[in-house]
Design a protein around this motif. Structure first.
Motif, short mmCIF file in Angstrom:
data_model
loop_
_atom_site.label_atom_id
_atom_site.label_comp_id
_atom_site.label_asym_id
_atom_site.label_seq_id
_atom_site.Cartn_x
_atom_site.Cartn_y
_atom_site.Cartn_z
N ALA A 36 0.64 -1.01 -0.04
CA ALA A 36 0.09 -0.24 0.01
C ALA A 36 0.91 1.22 -0.14
N TYR A 37 2.10 1.24 0.75
CA TYR A 37 2.81 2.23 0.88
C TYR A 37 3.40 2.53 -0.53
N CYS A 38 4.06 1.43 -1.33
CA CYS A 38 4.47 1.66 -2.42
C CYS A 38 3.76 1.85 -3.58
N ALA A 39 2.36 1.51 -3.45
CA ALA A 39 1.54 1.96 -4.45
C ALA A 39 1.14 3.35 -4.51
N SER A 40 0.84 3.65 -3.06
CA SER A 40 0.59 5.16 -3.06
C SER A 40 1.81 6.36 -3.36
N LEU A 41 2.84 5.86 -3.07
CA LEU A 41 4.17 6.43 -3.62
C LEU A 41 4.20 6.67 -5.00
N VAL A 42 4.03 5.55 -5.65
CA VAL A 42 4.06 5.52 -7.00
C VAL A 42 3.02 6.67 -7.66
N ALA A 43 1.76 6.55 -7.02
CA ALA A 43 0.66 7.16 -7.56
C ALA A 43 0.79 8.87 -7.34
N ILE A 44 1.35 9.06 -6.07
CA ILE A 44 1.69 10.49 -5.93
C ILE A 44 2.93 11.09 -6.80
N THR A 45 4.11 10.02 -7.21
CA THR A 45 4.94 10.44 -8.05
C THR A 45 4.51 10.78 -9.54
N VAL A 46 3.62 9.78 -9.87
CA VAL A 46 2.96 9.95 -11.30
C VAL A 46 1.84 11.23 -11.22
N PHE A 47 1.41 11.37 -10.29
CA PHE A 47 0.42 12.70 -10.34
C PHE A 47 1.26 13.96 -10.30
N ILE A 48 2.55 13.87 -9.55
CA ILE A 48 3.37 15.14 -9.51
C ILE A 48 3.94 15.42 -10.98
N THR A 49 4.57 14.19 -11.53
CA THR A 49 5.42 14.58 -12.66
C THR A 49 4.53 14.59 -13.96
#
Length: 72
Positions: free
Chosen positions: A59-72
């Motif tokens: 869950a942590y990795c999925a949310s980190l990837v989702a936030i990273t994709v959203f920011i970039t």
């Protein structure tokens, strides 16, 4: 000394929130042996397993990837 007709609060409790609590909440705590037994039981039942850690990490990795994709 003031005379009061009806006192619904604990005069010994200094903070207004503590004064509003019912008397059984501010009663004396459990004896040390009872409290130690309760703490040991809680420690035993709240132990995390490997599946718990894996779920948290995914869950942590999925949310980190989702936030990273959203920011970039």
């Amino acid at each position: 000394m003031k005379r009061r007709a009806l006192v619904l609060s604990s005069e010994a409790a200094g903070h207004p929130f503590r004064r509003s609590l019912p008397p059984h909440v501010l009663a004396a705590p459990f004896p040390a042996d009872v409290e130690a037994a309760e703490n040991a039981e809680a420690r035993r039942t709240w132990r995390l397993s490997g599946n718990d850690w894996r779920g948290f990490l995914s869950a942590y990795c999925a949310s980190l990837v989702a936030i990273t994709v959203f920011i970039t």
